[in-house]
Design an enzyme around this catalytic site. Structure first.
Site, PDB file in Angstrom:
ATOM      1  N   TYR A 141     -69.377  71.584 -30.601  1.00  0.00           N
ATOM      2  CA  TYR A 141     -68.979  70.397 -29.957  1.00  0.00           C
ATOM      3  C   TYR A 141     -69.710  69.061 -30.576  1.00  0.00           C
ATOM      4  O   TYR A 141     -69.245  67.815 -30.974  1.00  0.00           O
ATOM      5  CB  TYR A 141     -68.251  70.198 -28.580  1.00  0.00           C
ATOM      6  CG  TYR A 141     -67.439  71.632 -28.301  1.00  0.00           C
ATOM      7  CD1 TYR A 141     -66.370  72.110 -28.630  1.00  0.00           C
ATOM      8  CD2 TYR A 141     -67.080  71.167 -26.984  1.00  0.00           C
ATOM      9  CE1 TYR A 141     -65.713  72.104 -28.654  1.00  0.00           C
ATOM     10  CE2 TYR A 141     -65.872  72.267 -26.170  1.00  0.00           C
ATOM     11  CZ  TYR A 141     -65.434  72.728 -27.206  1.00  0.00           C
ATOM     12  OH  TYR A 141     -64.612  73.164 -26.958  1.00  0.00           O
ATOM     13  N   LYS A 189     -70.006  86.569 -30.407  1.00  0.00           N
ATOM     14  CA  LYS A 189     -69.326  87.284 -31.054  1.00  0.00           C
ATOM     15  C   LYS A 189     -70.057  87.673 -33.084  1.00  0.00           C
ATOM     16  O   LYS A 189     -69.815  87.134 -33.525  1.00  0.00           O
ATOM     17  CB  LYS A 189     -68.544  85.717 -31.750  1.00  0.00           C
ATOM     18  CG  LYS A 189     -67.172  86.407 -33.288  1.00  0.00           C
ATOM     19  CD  LYS A 189     -66.122  87.648 -32.201  1.00  0.00           C
ATOM     20  CE  LYS A 189     -64.933  88.574 -32.723  1.00  0.00           C
ATOM     21  NZ  LYS A 189     -64.104  89.459 -32.596  1.00  0.00           N
ATOM     22  N   ASP A 221     -63.841  88.296 -27.297  1.00  0.00           N
ATOM     23  CA  ASP A 221     -62.640  88.624 -27.294  1.00  0.00           C
ATOM     24  C   ASP A 221     -61.509  90.186 -26.021  1.00  0.00           C
ATOM     25  O   ASP A 221     -60.898  89.483 -25.518  1.00  0.00           O
ATOM     26  CB  ASP A 221     -61.457  89.172 -28.571  1.00  0.00           C
ATOM     27  CG  ASP A 221     -62.788  90.250 -29.129  1.00  0.00           C
ATOM     28  OD1 ASP A 221     -63.474  90.279 -29.175  1.00  0.00           O
ATOM     29  OD2 ASP A 221     -62.381  90.255 -30.416  1.00  0.00           O
ATOM     30  N   ASP A 245     -65.517  76.843 -22.979  1.00  0.00           N
ATOM     31  CA  ASP A 245     -64.445  75.879 -22.277  1.00  0.00           C
ATOM     32  C   ASP A 245     -63.399  76.769 -22.078  1.00  0.00           C
ATOM     33  O   ASP A 245     -62.863  76.238 -21.153  1.00  0.00           O
ATOM     34  CB  ASP A 245     -64.396  74.877 -23.499  1.00  0.00           C
ATOM     35  CG  ASP A 245     -63.791  73.912 -23.485  1.00  0.00           C
ATOM     36  OD1 ASP A 245     -63.335  74.122 -22.075  1.00  0.00           O
ATOM     37  OD2 ASP A 245     -63.416  73.245 -24.091  1.00  0.00           O
ATOM     38  N   ASP A 249     -61.811  77.963 -18.158  1.00  0.00           N
ATOM     39  CA  ASP A 249     -59.554  78.009 -18.065  1.00  0.00           C
ATOM     40  C   ASP A 249     -59.313  79.292 -17.837  1.00  0.00           C
ATOM     41  O   ASP A 249     -57.813  78.768 -17.255  1.00  0.00           O
ATOM     42  CB  ASP A 249     -59.328  77.019 -19.067  1.00  0.00           C
ATOM     43  CG  ASP A 249     -60.034  75.496 -19.156  1.00  0.00           C
ATOM     44  OD1 ASP A 249     -60.698  75.051 -18.649  1.00  0.00           O
ATOM     45  OD2 ASP A 249     -59.178  74.823 -20.141  1.00  0.00           O
TER      46      ASP A 249
END
Length: 361
Positions: A141, A189, A221, A245, A249
């Site tokens: 970001y 990851k 994952d 993020d 959610d």
């Protein structure tokens, strides 16, 4: 206690849920003798319409001089194609960076009264009580260089982290775990990304200073799957900006609604508090939004910025009591025709529960 709060209602349903949170704060102030001075300012699409930019200089100055900032939501489809500086989301990212809030706390608790309200089986999710600690001012970001070349049909972003950025957010996660159940799950990851390899090694170094906290590493994952299959296994989930993020959610489905989730962005001093949900433009002005995420964000402000733990606990207990007594907004019922409350009415039920609990103590 006297505290100055900059209030940023923002876009869409932001003004409605902020009004709900402020009604609860007013009840807290009256009951406990605190004075919360409110300073409303514009941000996001509403700021573009009034000032030509999504983050006016006056808003930024006010936030920097506040004791805390309470934000509703930003996002307006009218500005999706606008220059970057006029997009509402740019204002939020810039404000986070300007305030130096690098650790985003996103608790996700399944209230007992809502165990059957979500899409997942109650026997899988009952008792869920976890907290994401999301790094907030680094990663994709904020990484440079970045760009979009329409002529060539190419775009690029840069994923970048430094050791110092990882250390400081990891310390927040381990300190929090000491206050909870003593487990940090660090999500990365590392089998693919060099930034995740750095992340994993630095988090392990920080963990060595917290022998009373257990550390586990998990690929993102695998974490996404485990959040739906066995969310109760998690205590504190530490991860980078993009992963945090997305995963936080996903937790909205676990607890029953994204509208239930609060957040606190903490760092060098001034805290920024906002519900996790977005601006939901299609719901704006209809008084149907769930204000609980905003109300619980205000409770986090009481705790983390003002040190008012008793008051914060009382607000959270009032939310639990209102839900236990059957109070529901539209997102918490099966069909729109099922009985449910407006945004403002739900806030009223939480205030009533707060007052009733206070009268008994």
């Amino acid at each position: 206690m006297k505290k100055r709060i900059v209030v940023l209602p923002g876009d869409g349903i932001g003004p409605e849920v902020v009004d709900a949170a402020l009604s609860v704060l007013a009840a807290v102030g009256e009951r406990h003798g605190h004075q919360f001075d409110l300073n409303p300012e514009h941000i996001g699409g509403s700021a573009v319409r009034t000032a030509g930019t999504s983050l006016p200089h006056a808003t930024l100055l006010a936030c920097r001089s506040a004791d805390a900032v309470l934000l509703g939501a930003v996002g307006d489809p009218a500005y999706d194609a606008a220059p970057r500086e006029q997009r509402p989301e740019y204002a939020l990212l810039t404000l986070r960076s300007a305030l130096g809030v690098y650790a985003n706390l996103r608790p996700a608790k399944l209230w007992p009264a809502l165990e059957a309200a979500g899409p997942l089986k109650p026997e899988r999710v009952a008792g869920t009580d976890l907290c994401f600690v999301r790094e907030l001012t680094g990663g994709l970001y904020f990484g440079e260089p970045r760009g979009l070349d329409a002529a060539s049909g190419e775009a690029f972003n840069t994923l970048r982290y430094s050791r110092a950025e990882v250390v400081r957010v990891a310390e927040v996660a381990f300190e929090l775990a000491r206050e909870r159940r003593g487990l940090v799950t660090s999500v990365d990851k590392a089998n693919v990304l060099e930034t995740s390899q750095l992340w994993r090694s630095v988090v392990a170094e920080v963990a060595a200073r917290y022998p009373d906290v257990r550390l586990e590493h998990m690929y993102v994952d695998a974490c996404a799957m485990a959040l739906t299959l066995d969310p109760r296994r998690f205590d504190v989930v530490l991860t980078e900006n993009l992963f945090g993020d997305i995963l936080s959610d996903e937790a909205g489905a676990v607890v029953g609604s994204l509208g239930l989730l609060p957040s606190a962005s903490l760092g060098r001093g001034i805290g920024l508090y906002e519900p996790v949900h977005g601006s939901a433009p299609s719901l704006a002005g209809k008084d149907v939004a769930n204000p609980i995420g905003a109300i619980l964000s205000a409770a986090m402000m009481l705790r983390h910025s003002f040190g008012l733990t008793t008051e914060a606990n009382a607000v959270e207990a009032a939310v639990g009591r209102a839900l236990a007594e059957g109070a529901r907004t539209r997102d918490l019922v099966g069909q729109d025709s099922d009985p449910h409350l407006s945004c403002s009415a739900m806030a009223g039920r939480v205030v009533a529960a707060f007052e009733a609990d206070a009268s008994r103590t």
